[in-house]
Design a protein around this motif. Sequence first.
Motif, PDB file in Angstrom:
ATOM      1  N   GLN A 213      35.295  -6.666 -98.944  1.00 37.72           N
ATOM      2  CA  GLN A 213      35.621  -7.914 -98.256  1.00 37.72           C
ATOM      3  C   GLN A 213      34.321  -8.709 -98.246  1.00 37.72           C
ATOM      4  OE1 GLN A 213      36.833  -6.567 -94.386  1.00 37.72           O
ATOM      5  NE2 GLN A 213      38.957  -6.165 -95.009  1.00 37.72           N
ATOM      6  N   TYR A 214      34.411 -10.019 -98.514  1.00 36.20           N
ATOM      7  CA  TYR A 214      33.146 -10.747 -98.554  1.00 36.20           C
ATOM      8  C   TYR A 214      33.331 -12.250 -98.339  1.00 36.20           C
ATOM      9  CZ  TYR A 214      34.277 -12.148-103.393  1.00 36.20           C
ATOM     10  OH  TYR A 214      34.868 -12.675-104.507  1.00 36.20           O
ATOM     11  N   TYR A 215      32.221 -12.855 -97.896  1.00 38.47           N
ATOM     12  CA  TYR A 215      32.105 -14.309 -97.764  1.00 38.47           C
ATOM     13  C   TYR A 215      31.113 -14.776 -98.815  1.00 38.47           C
ATOM     14  CZ  TYR A 215      34.346 -13.653 -93.227  1.00 38.47           C
ATOM     15  OH  TYR A 215      35.225 -13.315 -92.234  1.00 38.47           O
ATOM     16  N   THR A 216      31.360 -15.968 -99.338  1.00 35.99           N
ATOM     17  CA  THR A 216      30.456 -16.460-100.381  1.00 35.99           C
ATOM     18  C   THR A 216      30.430 -17.977-100.406  1.00 35.99           C
ATOM     19  OG1 THR A 216      29.940 -16.302-102.753  1.00 35.99           O
ATOM     20  CG2 THR A 216      32.258 -16.524-102.167  1.00 35.99           C
ATOM     21  N   ILE A 217      29.349 -18.509-100.967  1.00 41.16           N
ATOM     22  CA  ILE A 217      29.268 -19.943-101.264  1.00 41.16           C
ATOM     23  C   ILE A 217      28.385 -20.103-102.495  1.00 41.16           C
ATOM     24  CG2 ILE A 217      27.267 -20.408 -99.764  1.00 41.16           C
ATOM     25  CD1 ILE A 217      28.776 -23.105 -99.080  1.00 41.16           C
ATOM     26  N   SER A 218      28.793 -20.961-103.399  1.00 45.63           N
ATOM     27  CA  SER A 218      28.101 -21.133-104.670  1.00 45.63           C
ATOM     28  C   SER A 218      26.905 -22.058-104.548  1.00 45.63           C
ATOM     29  CB  SER A 218      29.076 -21.690-105.716  1.00 45.63           C
ATOM     30  OG  SER A 218      28.412 -21.941-106.941  1.00 45.63           O
ATOM     31  N   LYS A 219      25.863 -21.757-105.344  1.00 53.43           N
ATOM     32  CA  LYS A 219      24.712 -22.643-105.435  1.00 53.43           C
ATOM     33  C   LYS A 219      24.970 -23.783-106.410  1.00 53.43           C
ATOM     34  CE  LYS A 219      21.153 -19.086-104.616  1.00 53.43           C
ATOM     35  NZ  LYS A 219      19.967 -18.427-105.217  1.00 53.43           N
ATOM     36  N   GLU A 220      26.037 -23.673-107.203  1.00 55.38           N
ATOM     37  CA  GLU A 220      26.356 -24.687-108.203  1.00 55.38           C
ATOM     38  C   GLU A 220      27.150 -25.831-107.586  1.00 55.38           C
ATOM     39  OE1 GLU A 220      26.728 -22.263-112.354  1.00 55.38           O
ATOM     40  OE2 GLU A 220      28.402 -22.038-110.950  1.00 55.38           O
ATOM     41  N   GLU A 255      34.362  -8.025 -83.875  1.00 47.50           N
ATOM     42  CA  GLU A 255      35.306  -6.920 -83.938  1.00 47.50           C
ATOM     43  C   GLU A 255      36.055  -6.910 -85.270  1.00 47.50           C
ATOM     44  OE1 GLU A 255      37.917  -6.963 -80.621  1.00 47.50           O
ATOM     45  OE2 GLU A 255      36.310  -6.726 -79.131  1.00 47.50           O
ATOM     46  N   ASP A 256      36.236  -8.090 -85.849  1.00 44.32           N
ATOM     47  CA  ASP A 256      36.982  -8.193 -87.106  1.00 44.32           C
ATOM     48  C   ASP A 256      36.167  -8.998 -88.109  1.00 44.32           C
ATOM     49  OD1 ASP A 256      38.775  -8.567 -89.173  1.00 44.32           O
ATOM     50  OD2 ASP A 256      40.470  -9.071 -87.876  1.00 44.32           O
ATOM     51  N   LEU A 261      35.281 -17.179 -89.862  1.00 46.36           N
ATOM     52  CA  LEU A 261      35.265 -18.602 -90.220  1.00 46.36           C
ATOM     53  C   LEU A 261      35.900 -19.488 -89.153  1.00 46.36           C
ATOM     54  CD1 LEU A 261      36.339 -18.502 -93.983  1.00 46.36           C
ATOM     55  CD2 LEU A 261      34.025 -18.471 -93.041  1.00 46.36           C
ATOM     56  N   THR A 262      35.482 -20.748 -89.139  1.00 46.15           N
ATOM     57  CA  THR A 262      36.195 -21.792 -88.405  1.00 46.15           C
ATOM     58  C   THR A 262      37.146 -22.423 -89.409  1.00 46.15           C
ATOM     59  OG1 THR A 262      34.256 -22.221 -87.019  1.00 46.15           O
ATOM     60  CG2 THR A 262      35.970 -23.921 -87.092  1.00 46.15           C
ATOM     61  N   ASP A 263      38.416 -22.020 -89.326  1.00 49.28           N
ATOM     62  CA  ASP A 263      39.356 -22.331 -90.410  1.00 49.28           C
ATOM     63  C   ASP A 263      40.680 -22.829 -89.839  1.00 49.28           C
ATOM     64  OD1 ASP A 263      40.586 -22.504 -92.849  1.00 49.28           O
ATOM     65  OD2 ASP A 263      40.873 -20.353 -93.111  1.00 49.28           O
ATOM     66  N   ALA A 264      40.686 -24.099 -89.372  1.00 51.80           N
ATOM     67  CA  ALA A 264      41.881 -24.658 -88.727  1.00 51.80           C
ATOM     68  C   ALA A 264      43.051 -24.791 -89.688  1.00 51.80           C
ATOM     69  CB  ALA A 264      41.553 -26.017 -88.116  1.00 51.80           C
ATOM     70  N   ASP A 265      42.785 -25.101 -90.973  1.00 51.92           N
ATOM     71  CA  ASP A 265      43.878 -25.286 -91.933  1.00 51.92           C
ATOM     72  C   ASP A 265      44.237 -24.000 -92.671  1.00 51.92           C
ATOM     73  OD1 ASP A 265      41.542 -25.143 -93.325  1.00 51.92           O
ATOM     74  OD2 ASP A 265      41.763 -27.058 -94.357  1.00 51.92           O
ATOM     75  N   ASN A 266      43.617 -22.900 -92.278  1.00 48.77           N
ATOM     76  CA  ASN A 266      43.986 -21.567 -92.776  1.00 48.77           C
ATOM     77  C   ASN A 266      43.959 -21.479 -94.301  1.00 48.77           C
ATOM     78  OD1 ASN A 266      44.726 -18.876 -92.274  1.00 48.77           O
ATOM     79  ND2 ASN A 266      46.899 -19.323 -92.576  1.00 48.77           N
ATOM     80  N   ASP A 267      42.893 -22.005 -94.903  1.00 49.19           N
ATOM     81  CA  ASP A 267      42.782 -21.942 -96.363  1.00 49.19           C
ATOM     82  C   ASP A 267      41.651 -21.017 -96.808  1.00 49.19           C
ATOM     83  OD1 ASP A 267      40.615 -23.391 -95.554  1.00 49.19           O
ATOM     84  OD2 ASP A 267      40.882 -25.040 -96.974  1.00 49.19           O
ATOM     85  N   ILE A 298      25.223  -3.879-104.550  1.00 49.64           N
ATOM     86  CA  ILE A 298      26.494  -3.742-103.814  1.00 49.64           C
ATOM     87  C   ILE A 298      27.059  -2.340-103.975  1.00 49.64           C
ATOM     88  CG2 ILE A 298      28.909  -4.506-103.806  1.00 49.64           C
ATOM     89  CD1 ILE A 298      27.892  -7.345-104.396  1.00 49.64           C
ATOM     90  N   LYS A 299      26.984  -1.796-105.180  1.00 50.48           N
ATOM     91  CA  LYS A 299      27.546  -0.471-105.448  1.00 50.48           C
ATOM     92  C   LYS A 299      26.811   0.638-104.689  1.00 50.48           C
ATOM     93  CE  LYS A 299      29.138  -1.785-110.055  1.00 50.48           C
ATOM     94  NZ  LYS A 299      28.909  -1.670-111.516  1.00 50.48           N
ATOM     95  N   LYS A 300      25.613   0.350-104.213  1.00 52.78           N
ATOM     96  CA  LYS A 300      24.856   1.348-103.455  1.00 52.78           C
ATOM     97  C   LYS A 300      25.168   1.318-101.961  1.00 52.78           C
ATOM     98  CE  LYS A 300      20.985   1.308-106.719  1.00 52.78           C
ATOM     99  NZ  LYS A 300      19.553   0.942-106.944  1.00 52.78           N
ATOM    100  N   MET A 301      25.995   0.390-101.534  1.00 49.97           N
ATOM    101  CA  MET A 301      26.328   0.260-100.109  1.00 49.97           C
ATOM    102  C   MET A 301      27.181   1.433 -99.631  1.00 49.97           C
ATOM    103  SD  MET A 301      27.281  -3.809 -99.876  1.00 49.97           S
ATOM    104  CE  MET A 301      27.766  -3.701 -98.135  1.00 49.97           C
ATOM    105  N   ASN A 302      27.016   1.776 -98.354  1.00 49.91           N
ATOM    106  CA  ASN A 302      27.854   2.794 -97.723  1.00 49.91           C
ATOM    107  C   ASN A 302      29.137   2.153 -97.194  1.00 49.91           C
ATOM    108  OD1 ASN A 302      25.877   4.858 -98.078  1.00 49.91           O
ATOM    109  ND2 ASN A 302      24.783   4.081 -96.275  1.00 49.91           N
ATOM    110  N   ASN A 303      30.137   2.958 -96.956  1.00 47.43           N
ATOM    111  CA  ASN A 303      31.377   2.449 -96.380  1.00 47.43           C
ATOM    112  C   ASN A 303      31.116   1.846 -95.005  1.00 47.43           C
ATOM    113  OD1 ASN A 303      32.748   3.320 -98.640  1.00 47.43           O
ATOM    114  ND2 ASN A 303      33.580   5.151 -97.683  1.00 47.43           N
ATOM    115  N   ASP A 304      31.741   0.691 -94.720  1.00 47.30           N
ATOM    116  CA  ASP A 304      31.628  -0.066 -93.465  1.00 47.30           C
ATOM    117  C   ASP A 304      30.290  -0.786 -93.315  1.00 47.30           C
ATOM    118  OD1 ASP A 304      34.207   0.618 -92.588  1.00 47.30           O
ATOM    119  OD2 ASP A 304      33.465   2.520 -91.778  1.00 47.30           O
ATOM    120  N   GLN A 305      29.414  -0.676 -94.291  1.00 41.22           N
ATOM    121  CA  GLN A 305      28.138  -1.390 -94.242  1.00 41.22           C
ATOM    122  C   GLN A 305      28.349  -2.868 -94.547  1.00 41.22           C
ATOM    123  OE1 GLN A 305      25.078   0.321 -96.757  1.00 41.22           O
ATOM    124  NE2 GLN A 305      23.811  -1.550 -96.680  1.00 41.22           N
ATOM    125  N   VAL A 306      27.595  -3.754 -93.867  1.00 40.88           N
ATOM    126  CA  VAL A 306      27.633  -5.193 -94.108  1.00 40.88           C
ATOM    127  C   VAL A 306      26.238  -5.631 -94.562  1.00 40.88           C
ATOM    128  CG1 VAL A 306      27.977  -7.481 -93.105  1.00 40.88           C
ATOM    129  CG2 VAL A 306      29.442  -5.580 -92.394  1.00 40.88           C
TER     130      VAL A 306
END
Length: 376
Positions: A213-220, A255-256, A261-267, A298-306
Amino acid sequence: MNTAKKIIKEQGIQKPDKKEAKAEAKSRKYLILIIVGALVVLGGIFVVCYTQLRPRAILTVEGPAANGETATHTVNYTDSVYDIYQMESMYNAYGMDWDQTQGKGTLSSNAKKQIMQNLKQREVLVMQAEKDGTVLDDAEKEEINKAVEEAMATISQMPKSIKGLSESDVRASIEKQRLAEKEKKKIIDGFDIDDAKLTAEVSKTDYRQYTLQYYTISKEDETSDAEEKPMKDDATIQKEKSDMQELETKAKTAEDFTKLLTDADNDSKDDNTGITYTTRNLLEKDEDFADEATRDLIKKMNNDQVSFFESDKAFFLVKMINNNDPEAYDNEVKNKISTEENNQYQTYYDETLKKQYKFKVQSYWKSRVTIGGITA
């Protein structure tokens, strides 16, 4: 003669009135004409109704029955309407404009051929099921009930009025399809397929799955029309990096993880920062996610790690759900076995089973049926 006149006079019988008799005869004539006209109209209505509503045979199939005699199945047009509706709906999803082809374009023609091939094969399997005594059990019938309910929910109101798309017609079509599928599985189970050998051919390394699961934003600058998009200015990139780091801080106490996100339009895109949320089943062999250095981290991350990552073209805030998820490997094994089963079945059908049956495609299918008219 005088005696007769006397009796008539005593009984009060009057002489027949010629005018009245003439009028009565004329009335009877009109009545007969009305009756004849009514019969003609009713006959016309009957002919129209019979022409419109009578079963339209599109295919007959002859083949061996259990008692050694020849069985004959007739497939009517209404038996094919749900198949046509599904085929049209599938192509509609790809933007097919049936109105332009009017049922005569290459795609319409090819779709019609495919539907008839499917109808022939399904009918053969149903006849084989009858011959073998294959029937649907209670659990399978319950699954059909759910399938019919789901199917009727997807059919728009206008097509529902078309003969062949009523609930009973759709149910009959789904029941026949499920029986055919059960008979097909019965045939496949008789093949000598080495599942263990096929399983061994699938690489556990290549299909190791990292569930993210992840959040992202492009530099482009994604608003640019250039084929190779330019990078955003330094100030914007630094601001977006700061936004992502704030999100990382927020994630430590949330908790989740999926609801940062602040996502009023649920997109799945933050209304203020433009940061987006998504998921990924990253495979060991994948090369289209981030860059190689970031993938390795990323592949070296443990489960539940952020963890927060900066690649050459984007920022990522990643939560590792499962760093060794067997889903992709198991699916690939199933796909490989299923492909082999279907290949062997199709060879058996083409070279053996189909040759036991005779098919006659009726003129109504050839000249009157077009694909594209139900959902257009």
